[in-house]
Write an enzyme that holds these catalytic residues in place. Structure first.
Site, PDB file in Angstrom:
ATOM      1  N   GLY A  90      -0.283  16.851  30.170  1.00  0.00           N
ATOM      2  CA  GLY A  90       0.335  17.721  29.174  1.00  0.00           C
ATOM      3  C   GLY A  90       1.152  18.806  29.849  1.00  0.00           C
ATOM      4  CB  SER A 109       2.856   8.502  30.104  1.00  0.00           C
ATOM      5  OG  SER A 109       4.212   8.785  30.343  1.00  0.00           O
ATOM      6  CD  GLU A 123       4.945  12.968  38.872  1.00  0.00           C
ATOM      7  OE1 GLU A 123       6.080  13.195  39.338  1.00  0.00           O
ATOM      8  OE2 GLU A 123       4.614  13.229  37.710  1.00  0.00           O
ATOM      9  CD  GLU A 138      21.797  14.325  37.339  1.00  0.00           C
ATOM     10  OE1 GLU A 138      22.614  13.464  36.984  1.00  0.00           O
ATOM     11  OE2 GLU A 138      20.573  14.262  37.059  1.00  0.00           O
TER      12      GLU A 138
END
Length: 389
Positions: A123, A157, A240, A368
């Protein structure tokens, strides 16, 4: 110490007998209940073999040397094993957060539960706080030995199936935006939580919105100090990268590249052969980058922008490969609108894979943003002027 060749043979034998050969067919058009049941059963299978959380400390069921982890993910990818979609946040993001910043009580409560199938959701992002995550507006107000939380999260997710949530909320509205944030463990059965699925461009509802209306969180569920959640969040975001990127790179280089070569058969055009050769070179480079990042992470020798280099390279290579697959596959690629529920972004359903590839070039820091990090933190270039200047 087990010889790497022997370990590879062990994993290969296990994969040959345990990876279900019909999982792709069975997961096409699978119901939510069938998807969840399959994911939990596959996680239990990996856990029983000692392959579910090799990156965790030995005390908690891991302890596999890094060179063996590299072999493990390589073989799982080569044997087209299903992805751990539902367990991903729990075994990576939640676990790394608990191990780095959690209390012993919090670790004792949740790490064994994750191994038993506890599902987590992240979250973090909000409608106006995506790449600029520190701009989040969800609030947490201290009330005795609890916090009362109000706000909204988005792009969560797996939120529909989650038991617990890693939640960031603002505890000091007057502090600089990175210093007034707290990090909580949120029980998703708490009153005041509403989860709404977001139907995406390929017809899936993996992403969700989470609405929080006077949600009460016990103070013991705070991770770290009250206004120092931003620092804790870096441990979560760091999960990640590294081994998770290695796994994704191996999957792209195995199933993904095989599907691409198959789609190009027979290879009679020199331009197509050249494109495939270029992709193979880039995959080799990606694998090398990922393995180097993982090995250097063990010794604390990674640079400030190394993870951004890997994320940028993987996400844009994934997008180029799936785009080429959709192009070379012709009408059939554009009209195949189903894919296995437990696959990744390299399922061979080219149009759906290409659309899904945008999940990697936008979330988790858009391309970016990654280029800016590489320029400023990696190359030492001057900071980009802000709009206010």
């Amino acid at each position: 110490m087990t010889d790497l060749g022997d370990f590879r043979a062990e994993v290969r034998t296990w994969c040959e007998t345990h990876v279900p050969t019909d999982w792709r067919a069975n997961q096409i058009n699978a119901s939510e209940a069938e998807f969840v049941a399959f994911q939990k059963a596959w996680f239990a299978e990996l856990h029983a073999a000692g392959f579910a959380v090799p990156h965790w400390p030995a005390r908690w069921g891991g302890g596999m040397p890094v060179d063996q982890q590299i072999v493990l993910y390589s073989e799982l990818a080569a044997h087209d094993a299903p992805r751990l979609v539902l367990a991903f946040v729990g075994i990576h993001h939640a676990a790394s957060t608990l191990l780095v910043a959690g209390t012993e009580e919090q670790r004792q409560r949740h790490l064994p539960a994750i191994l038993d199938g506890e599902i987590w959701v992240q979250g973090f992002s909000e409608p106006e706080a995506g790449s600029d995550l520190a701009s989040l507006r969800t609030t947490a107000r201290r009330l005795d030995d609890t916090y009362v939380v109000n706000g909204q999260k988005i792009w969560a997710s797996g939120g529909l199936h989650a038991d617990w949530c890693l939640l960031l909320a603002r505890t000091d509205p007057d502090a600089p935006k990175r210093r007034g944030i707290a990090y909580f463990l949120l029980d998703m059965t708490t009153p005041g939580i509403e989860v709404r699925p977001i139907r995406n461009a390929v017809g899936e509802s993996h992403f969700c919105e989470i609405f929080l209306d006077d949600v009460v969180i016990p103070a013991v569920n705070l991770i770290g100090a009250e206004n120092e959640g931003w620092q804790v969040a870096q441990a979560t975001l760091g999960a990640e990268r590294g081994m998770t990127m290695l796994e994704l790179a191996e999957r792209l280089g195995n199933a993904g590249f095989r599907w691409l070569v198959d789609a190009c058969q027979p290879i009679e055009d020199a331009l197509i052969a050249d494109r495939l050769a270029q992709f193979e070179i880039e995959i080799a480079g990606l694998r090398g980058l990922c393995r180097d990042l993982v090995l250097r992470s063990e010794t604390g020798a990674t640079g400030a922008a190394d993870a951004s280099v890997v994320k940028l390279f993987y996400s844009e290579l994934l997008q180029r490969m799936t785009d080429f697959g959709a192009e070379i596959g012709g009408l059939a690629a554009h009209t195949t609108l189903t894919k296995p529920a437990s696959s990744g972004w390299e399922s061979g359903s080219w149009m759906l894979d290409f659309i899904g590839s945008w999940e990697w070039t936008i979330p988790g820091g858009a391309s970016e943003i990654q280029r800016t990090i590489i320029a400023e933190r990696g190359l030492g270039l001057p900071r980009e002027p802000s709009a206010a200047q």
